[in-house]
Scaffold this motif. Structure first.
Motif, PDB file in Angstrom:
ATOM      1  N   LYS A  34       0.836  -1.217   0.000  1.00 33.48           N
ATOM      2  CA  LYS A  34       0.000   0.000   0.000  1.00 33.48           C
ATOM      3  C   LYS A  34       0.860   1.251   0.000  1.00 33.48           C
ATOM      4  CE  LYS A  34      -4.046  -1.931   2.277  1.00 33.48           C
ATOM      5  NZ  LYS A  34      -4.820  -2.003   3.514  1.00 33.48           N
ATOM      6  N   THR A  35       1.910   1.233   0.836  1.00 33.42           N
ATOM      7  CA  THR A  35       2.772   2.417   0.938  1.00 33.42           C
ATOM      8  C   THR A  35       3.509   2.680  -0.372  1.00 33.42           C
ATOM      9  OG1 THR A  35       4.483   1.017   1.919  1.00 33.42           O
ATOM     10  CG2 THR A  35       3.113   2.268   3.438  1.00 33.42           C
ATOM     11  N   ALA A  36       3.920   1.619  -1.056  1.00 31.62           N
ATOM     12  CA  ALA A  36       4.627   1.781  -2.333  1.00 31.62           C
ATOM     13  C   ALA A  36       3.690   2.366  -3.385  1.00 31.62           C
ATOM     14  CB  ALA A  36       5.169   0.437  -2.801  1.00 31.62           C
ATOM     15  N   GLU A  37       2.469   1.850  -3.432  1.00 31.56           N
ATOM     16  CA  GLU A  37       1.495   2.328  -4.412  1.00 31.56           C
ATOM     17  C   GLU A  37       1.178   3.802  -4.176  1.00 31.56           C
ATOM     18  OE1 GLU A  37      -2.384   0.309  -6.564  1.00 31.56           O
ATOM     19  OE2 GLU A  37      -1.624  -0.533  -4.696  1.00 31.56           O
ATOM     20  N   GLU A  38       1.021   4.172  -2.898  1.00 31.61           N
ATOM     21  CA  GLU A  38       0.726   5.571  -2.553  1.00 31.61           C
ATOM     22  C   GLU A  38       1.890   6.483  -2.927  1.00 31.61           C
ATOM     23  OE1 GLU A  38      -0.220   5.347   1.595  1.00 31.61           O
ATOM     24  OE2 GLU A  38      -2.106   4.285   1.224  1.00 31.61           O
ATOM     25  N   ALA A  39       3.123   6.014  -2.662  1.00 29.12           N
ATOM     26  CA  ALA A  39       4.316   6.824  -2.949  1.00 29.12           C
ATOM     27  C   ALA A  39       4.499   7.019  -4.452  1.00 29.12           C
ATOM     28  CB  ALA A  39       5.549   6.160  -2.350  1.00 29.12           C
ATOM     29  N   ILE A  40       4.219   5.993  -5.223  1.00 27.36           N
ATOM     30  CA  ILE A  40       4.359   6.100  -6.694  1.00 27.36           C
ATOM     31  C   ILE A  40       3.324   7.081  -7.240  1.00 27.36           C
ATOM     32  CG2 ILE A  40       4.068   4.834  -8.869  1.00 27.36           C
ATOM     33  CD1 ILE A  40       5.222   2.352  -7.361  1.00 27.36           C
ATOM     34  N   LYS A  41       2.085   6.992  -6.731  1.00 32.31           N
ATOM     35  CA  LYS A  41       1.028   7.918  -7.177  1.00 32.31           C
ATOM     36  C   LYS A  41       1.274   9.350  -6.708  1.00 32.31           C
ATOM     37  CE  LYS A  41      -2.403   4.454  -8.047  1.00 32.31           C
ATOM     38  NZ  LYS A  41      -3.480   3.638  -7.572  1.00 32.31           N
ATOM     39  N   ALA A  42       1.861   9.493  -5.489  1.00 30.16           N
ATOM     40  CA  ALA A  42       2.172  10.824  -4.943  1.00 30.16           C
ATOM     41  C   ALA A  42       3.254  11.495  -5.782  1.00 30.16           C
ATOM     42  CB  ALA A  42       2.625  10.699  -3.502  1.00 30.16           C
ATOM     43  N   ALA A  43       4.172  10.705  -6.361  1.00 29.64           N
ATOM     44  CA  ALA A  43       5.245  11.253  -7.201  1.00 29.64           C
ATOM     45  C   ALA A  43       4.739  11.530  -8.621  1.00 29.64           C
ATOM     46  CB  ALA A  43       6.415  10.281  -7.235  1.00 29.64           C
ATOM     47  N   GLY A  44       3.473  11.150  -8.905  1.00 27.84           N
ATOM     48  CA  GLY A  44       2.877  11.421 -10.209  1.00 27.84           C
ATOM     49  C   GLY A  44       2.947  10.264 -11.193  1.00 27.84           C
ATOM     50  N   GLY A  45       3.315   9.102 -10.714  1.00 28.07           N
ATOM     51  CA  GLY A  45       3.433   7.938 -11.593  1.00 28.07           C
ATOM     52  C   GLY A  45       2.240   7.008 -11.495  1.00 28.07           C
ATOM     53  N   ASN A  46       2.362   5.868 -12.152  1.00 30.07           N
ATOM     54  CA  ASN A  46       1.304   4.850 -12.128  1.00 30.07           C
ATOM     55  C   ASN A  46       1.864   3.515 -11.648  1.00 30.07           C
ATOM     56  OD1 ASN A  46      -0.758   6.467 -13.159  1.00 30.07           O
ATOM     57  ND2 ASN A  46      -0.067   6.129 -15.263  1.00 30.07           N
ATOM     58  N   ALA A  47       1.078   2.805 -10.849  1.00 28.51           N
ATOM     59  CA  ALA A  47       1.440   1.459 -10.397  1.00 28.51           C
ATOM     60  C   ALA A  47       0.491   0.478 -11.053  1.00 28.51           C
ATOM     61  CB  ALA A  47       1.359   1.374  -8.874  1.00 28.51           C
ATOM     62  N   THR A  48       1.016  -0.346 -11.964  1.00 27.69           N
ATOM     63  CA  THR A  48       0.186  -1.286 -12.713  1.00 27.69           C
ATOM     64  C   THR A  48       0.542  -2.703 -12.309  1.00 27.69           C
ATOM     65  OG1 THR A  48       0.374   0.260 -14.553  1.00 27.69           O
ATOM     66  CG2 THR A  48      -0.636  -1.879 -15.015  1.00 27.69           C
ATOM     67  N   LYS A  49      -0.487  -3.463 -11.914  1.00 30.25           N
ATOM     68  CA  LYS A  49      -0.284  -4.881 -11.577  1.00 30.25           C
ATOM     69  C   LYS A  49      -0.347  -5.715 -12.850  1.00 30.25           C
ATOM     70  CE  LYS A  49      -1.935  -4.701  -6.868  1.00 30.25           C
ATOM     71  NZ  LYS A  49      -2.968  -5.030  -5.942  1.00 30.25           N
ATOM     72  N   ILE A  50       0.603  -6.621 -12.985  1.00 27.59           N
ATOM     73  CA  ILE A  50       0.636  -7.503 -14.165  1.00 27.59           C
ATOM     74  C   ILE A  50      -0.306  -8.654 -13.958  1.00 27.59           C
ATOM     75  CG2 ILE A  50       2.094  -8.976 -15.597  1.00 27.59           C
ATOM     76  CD1 ILE A  50       4.476  -7.275 -14.731  1.00 27.59           C
TER      77      ILE A  50
END
Length: 148
Positions: free
Chosen positions: A132-148
């Motif tokens: 959860k923390t990784a997904e939030e940090a990636i989105k906070a930096a303006g990126g996208n977290a995509t699950k394969i």
């Protein structure tokens, strides 16, 4: 000196014992097997863990815990590692191919992105799982977290 002249050092080799070749050999009769019993018979194979009738070690020692057959094993990759990878190779998208190229995985194992470290780069990350923390940090930096 040639190859056909080479011989082992004197006394370094012994002729092997020929068991079961008659009384003249001194190794006939029961042929070093003693009298009767399983070890005297042909086809005897020692049972793994057999201790002569004594309770074997693997049965004496108490068992503990269990192995969850549904457990999924992930290879952990931290955000700090992704940030370093992005800085070194000027990447905006990190997927399995980039992680394999960096030597972080072999492509066969599942990868989970963990939220340890600071992420400043805007990254599109593709992985099998995210904390959860990784997904939030990636989105906070303006990126996208995509699950394969």
């Amino acid at each position: 000196m040639k190859l056909h002249n080479l011989k082992p050092a004197a006394g370094s080799t012994h002729s092997r014992r020929r068991i079961g070749r008659g009384p003249g050999s001194g190794l006939g009769g029961t042929s070093t097997r003693g009298h009767k019993g399983a070890k005297a018979r042909s086809g005897y194979k020692r049972k793994i863990g057999f201790e002569g009738g004594q309770m074997p070690l693997q049965r004496r020692v108490p068992k503990a815990g269990f192995k969850n057959i549904n457990h999924i094993e992930y290879l952990a990759v931290n955000l700090s590692t992704l940030q370093k990878l992005a800085d070194e190779k000027q990447l905006t998208k990190i997927g399995m191919a980039e992680l394999v190229a960096a030597g972080l995985t072999n492509g066969k194992k599942l990868v989970k992105i963990l939220g340890n470290g600071k992420l400043t780069a805007k990254l599109d990350v593709e992985a099998n799982a995210f904390s959860k923390t990784a997904e939030e940090a990636i989105k906070a930096a303006g990126g996208n977290a995509t699950k394969i």
